[in-house]
Motif scaffolding. Structure first.
Motif, mmCIF file in Angstrom:
data_model
loop_
_atom_site.group_PDB
_atom_site.id
_atom_site.type_symbol
_atom_site.label_atom_id
_atom_site.label_comp_id
_atom_site.label_asym_id
_atom_site.label_seq_id
_atom_site.Cartn_x
_atom_site.Cartn_y
_atom_site.Cartn_z
ATOM 1 N N THR A 38 0.830 -1.215 0.000
ATOM 2 C CA THR A 38 0.000 0.000 0.000
ATOM 3 C C THR A 38 0.859 1.257 0.000
ATOM 4 O OG1 THR A 38 -1.805 1.192 1.095
ATOM 5 C CG2 THR A 38 -0.222 0.115 2.534
ATOM 6 N N THR A 39 0.259 2.328 -0.494
ATOM 7 C CA THR A 39 0.950 3.629 -0.478
ATOM 8 C C THR A 39 0.472 4.468 0.701
ATOM 9 O OG1 THR A 39 -0.720 4.661 -1.913
ATOM 10 C CG2 THR A 39 1.183 3.643 -2.987
ATOM 11 N N ARG A 40 -0.466 3.925 1.512
ATOM 12 C CA ARG A 40 -0.897 4.756 2.643
ATOM 13 C C ARG A 40 0.131 4.702 3.767
ATOM 14 N NH1 ARG A 40 -2.234 2.011 7.067
ATOM 15 N NH2 ARG A 40 -3.860 0.427 7.119
ATOM 16 N N ARG A 57 4.385 5.727 -4.058
ATOM 17 C CA ARG A 57 3.559 5.521 -5.247
ATOM 18 C C ARG A 57 4.430 5.023 -6.423
ATOM 19 N NH1 ARG A 57 -1.829 7.239 -6.990
ATOM 20 N NH2 ARG A 57 -2.543 7.478 -4.874
ATOM 21 N N GLU A 74 -7.444 1.521 -6.159
ATOM 22 C CA GLU A 74 -7.278 2.743 -5.376
ATOM 23 C C GLU A 74 -8.447 2.819 -4.399
ATOM 24 O OE1 GLU A 74 -5.332 5.644 -7.312
ATOM 25 O OE2 GLU A 74 -5.884 7.284 -5.976
ATOM 26 N N ASN A 78 -5.504 6.103 -1.789
ATOM 27 C CA ASN A 78 -4.263 5.331 -1.715
ATOM 28 C C ASN A 78 -4.350 4.069 -2.565
ATOM 29 O OD1 ASN A 78 -2.482 6.724 0.234
ATOM 30 N ND2 ASN A 78 -4.234 6.434 1.586
ATOM 31 N N CYS A 79 -3.160 3.602 -3.001
ATOM 32 C CA CYS A 79 -3.119 2.373 -3.811
ATOM 33 C C CYS A 79 -2.924 1.176 -2.885
ATOM 34 C CB CYS A 79 -1.947 2.404 -4.786
ATOM 35 S SG CYS A 79 -1.954 3.818 -5.867
ATOM 36 N N TYR A 80 -3.606 0.093 -3.230
ATOM 37 C CA TYR A 80 -3.473 -1.178 -2.513
ATOM 38 C C TYR A 80 -3.329 -2.275 -3.556
ATOM 39 C CZ TYR A 80 -5.493 1.192 1.572
ATOM 40 O OH TYR A 80 -5.740 2.045 2.614
#
Ligand code: 5GP
Length: 201
Positions: A38-40, A57, A74, A78-80
């Motif tokens: 993830t990007t979070r 990212r 997304e 955020n991306c997962y």
């Protein structure tokens, strides 16, 4: 070696899937949990490589471009994504793999692997969900409202899943999950050649 089962589990936020999965893993030693990328930002207490692989990212996009994600989506900015390699290795070893992903990811996996088993975990009612959110006491009114609104949007996606598990009593929900896995394993299509083996013995 018989391939393992790919189990997709989705639930609206605060649906209680964490507790159910924890107990399920305690009771079923053949299960493995896929760790998502993830990007979070990590939340307090979350560990890199255990809860998620936290990354930028750019790093995330690189993995996607390299075909190293089984699915990705997304979610709230955020991306997962699910790293492909461990999932494929475990399945090949005959281990069952749980993907705890959102409904967009669930739809992608269903297209990619139609023999996956998908379970949607739902609270018994919106009233109970609201009470759980409030009792947790960690969220302010605004966040509780947002989570309830998100749940209202996510719940109708349950129709795309194979099974619904109601998170009312924990023991019942875990028992349901175990029963689902057990009956899936008994499906004829998952046991090709079995009858022939019987005839040859
Ligand atoms: P959270 O940020 O609260 O950990 O997760 C937010 C949402 O992202 C949850 O619905 C969770 O199931 C979903 N999610 C976690 N990992 C993945 C993943 O690898 N792929 C997809 N599609 N969703 C994921």
């Amino acid at each position: 070696m018989k391939k393992g089962i790919l189990l997709v589990v989705s639930a609206p936020s605060a649906g209680g899937k964490g507790t159910i999965l924890k107990e399920l893993f305690r009771q079923d030693g053949n299960l493995r949990m896929s760790v998502s990328a993830t990007t979070r930002q990590p939340r307090p207490g979350e560990e890199n490589g255990k809860d998620y692989y936290f990354m930028s990212r750019e790093e995330f996009q690189e993995l996607v471009a390299g075909g190293r994600m089984l699915e990705h989506a997304e979610y709230v900015g955020n991306c997962y994504g699910t790293p492909r390699e461990p999932v494929e290795e475990w399945l090949a070893q005959g281990l069952d793999v749980v993907l705890e992903i959102d409904v967009q990811g669930g739809a992608q996996i269903k297209r990619l692997a139609p023999d996956c088993v998908s379970v949607f975990i739902t609270p018994p009612s919106m009233e109970v969900l609201e009470k759980r959110l409030r009792d947790r006491g960690t969220e302010d009114d605004e966040t509780v409202r947002k989570r309830l609104a998100a749940a209202r949007e996510e719940l109708p996606h349950a129709e795309d899943y194979d099974y619904i598990v109601v998170n009312d009593r924990l023991e019942d929900a875990v028992e349901d999950m175990l029963a689902i896995l057990r009956s899936e394993k008994r499906k004829y299509v998952r046991n090709p050649g079995f009858v022939q083996q019987v005839l040859n013995r």
